[in-house]
Motif scaffolding. Structure first.
Motif, mmCIF file in Angstrom:
data_model
loop_
_atom_site.group_PDB
_atom_site.id
_atom_site.type_symbol
_atom_site.label_atom_id
_atom_site.label_comp_id
_atom_site.label_asym_id
_atom_site.label_seq_id
_atom_site.Cartn_x
_atom_site.Cartn_y
_atom_site.Cartn_z
ATOM 1 N N GLY A 163 21.590 -22.823 8.842
ATOM 2 C CA GLY A 163 20.179 -22.521 9.083
ATOM 3 C C GLY A 163 19.229 -23.651 8.769
ATOM 4 N N GLU A 164 19.341 -24.222 7.583
ATOM 5 C CA GLU A 164 18.458 -25.321 7.189
ATOM 6 C C GLU A 164 18.606 -26.513 8.139
ATOM 7 O OE1 GLU A 164 17.471 -27.963 3.225
ATOM 8 O OE2 GLU A 164 19.584 -27.534 3.684
ATOM 9 N N LEU A 165 19.843 -26.839 8.479
ATOM 10 C CA LEU A 165 20.101 -27.967 9.378
ATOM 11 C C LEU A 165 19.534 -27.700 10.764
ATOM 12 C CD1 LEU A 165 21.514 -30.719 9.778
ATOM 13 C CD2 LEU A 165 23.572 -29.439 10.429
ATOM 14 N N TRP A 166 19.763 -26.503 11.297
ATOM 15 C CA TRP A 166 19.235 -26.158 12.616
ATOM 16 C C TRP A 166 17.721 -26.280 12.659
ATOM 17 C CZ3 TRP A 166 22.310 -20.959 13.220
ATOM 18 C CH2 TRP A 166 23.629 -21.234 13.611
ATOM 19 N N LEU A 167 17.048 -25.722 11.666
ATOM 20 C CA LEU A 167 15.577 -25.771 11.658
ATOM 21 C C LEU A 167 15.072 -27.197 11.467
ATOM 22 C CD1 LEU A 167 14.638 -22.534 9.690
ATOM 23 C CD2 LEU A 167 14.581 -22.916 12.165
ATOM 24 N N ALA A 168 15.790 -28.003 10.694
ATOM 25 C CA ALA A 168 15.383 -29.399 10.498
ATOM 26 C C ALA A 168 15.506 -30.209 11.785
ATOM 27 C CB ALA A 168 16.219 -30.040 9.395
ATOM 28 N N LEU A 169 16.525 -29.913 12.601
ATOM 29 C CA LEU A 169 16.757 -30.669 13.836
ATOM 30 C C LEU A 169 15.975 -30.132 15.034
ATOM 31 C CD1 LEU A 169 20.599 -31.319 13.537
ATOM 32 C CD2 LEU A 169 18.721 -32.877 12.985
ATOM 33 N N ALA A 170 15.458 -28.930 14.946
ATOM 34 C CA ALA A 170 14.733 -28.314 16.059
ATOM 35 C C ALA A 170 13.562 -29.157 16.581
ATOM 36 C CB ALA A 170 14.252 -26.911 15.675
ATOM 37 N N MET B 275 33.184 -15.560 11.621
ATOM 38 C CA MET B 275 32.041 -15.872 10.789
ATOM 39 C C MET B 275 30.918 -14.870 11.092
ATOM 40 S SD MET B 275 30.029 -19.509 10.314
ATOM 41 C CE MET B 275 31.536 -20.359 9.998
ATOM 42 N N ASP B 276 30.254 -14.409 10.063
ATOM 43 C CA ASP B 276 29.173 -13.442 10.256
ATOM 44 C C ASP B 276 27.811 -14.146 10.263
ATOM 45 O OD1 ASP B 276 27.807 -13.021 7.379
ATOM 46 O OD2 ASP B 276 29.953 -13.349 7.118
ATOM 47 N N ALA B 277 26.779 -13.396 10.620
ATOM 48 C CA ALA B 277 25.435 -13.953 10.778
ATOM 49 C C ALA B 277 24.920 -14.576 9.486
ATOM 50 C CB ALA B 277 24.475 -12.871 11.269
ATOM 51 N N GLN B 278 25.111 -13.911 8.358
ATOM 52 C CA GLN B 278 24.589 -14.445 7.096
ATOM 53 C C GLN B 278 25.260 -15.760 6.722
ATOM 54 O OE1 GLN B 278 21.868 -13.210 5.346
ATOM 55 N NE2 GLN B 278 22.092 -15.244 4.458
ATOM 56 N N THR B 279 26.552 -15.863 6.962
ATOM 57 C CA THR B 279 27.277 -17.103 6.677
ATOM 58 C C THR B 279 26.744 -18.237 7.551
ATOM 59 O OG1 THR B 279 29.240 -15.837 6.071
ATOM 60 C CG2 THR B 279 29.567 -18.162 6.556
#
Length: 129
Positions: free
Chosen positions: A11-18, A1-5
């Motif tokens: 990304g949205e989930l990570w930032l929401a849970l941070a 898996m690459d960074a953009q994927t």
């Protein structure tokens, strides 16, 4: 898996849970936003647990251990770069070691996580643990 994927998929989930790792306790609005984002990602509670333990905690726990007080808020761009870098390396023995030590990296936020998962289960009509 690459960074953009990774950014596209998580990304949205990570930032929401941070905010679970911020110095202050999450408020009602924080939990509501987290639940909204979680529901868009259609992950099971078990899958979410592994996102919490393996994908997020190893990076975000460092903020809590810091004496600098950087964990009052996050620079989303810097945080996303750290999360992507961590998750791109998360293969083989690294994944296994983070799974082994995830109890330590999640210890300080476990009560918040349990609150979030309890709310999620109620919203989904499931019985909370």
């Amino acid at each position: 898996m690459d960074a953009q994927t990774l950014v596209d998929e998580r990304g949205e989930l990570w930032l929401a849970l941070a905010p679970l790792w911020l110095e202050r306790e999450p408020g009602e609005r924080d939990y509501a936003q987290m639940l909204e984002v979680i529901e868009r990602h259609t992950l099971t509670v078990n899958e979410l647990e592994w996102v919490f333990r393996i994908e997020l905690a190893p990076v975000l726990a460092r903020y809590q251990m810091s004496m600098v007080g950087e964990w009052r808020s996050f620079d989303d761009y810097k945080l996303m770069k750290q999360l992507v870098a961590h998750n791109l390396r998360l293969k083989g023995w690294r994944r296994k070691s983070w799974a082994l030590f995830s109890g330590l990296t999640t210890m300080m936020t476990r009560h918040r996580w349990n609150e979030l998962i309890g709310r999620l289960m109620v919203e989904r009509g499931e019985t909370p643990p």
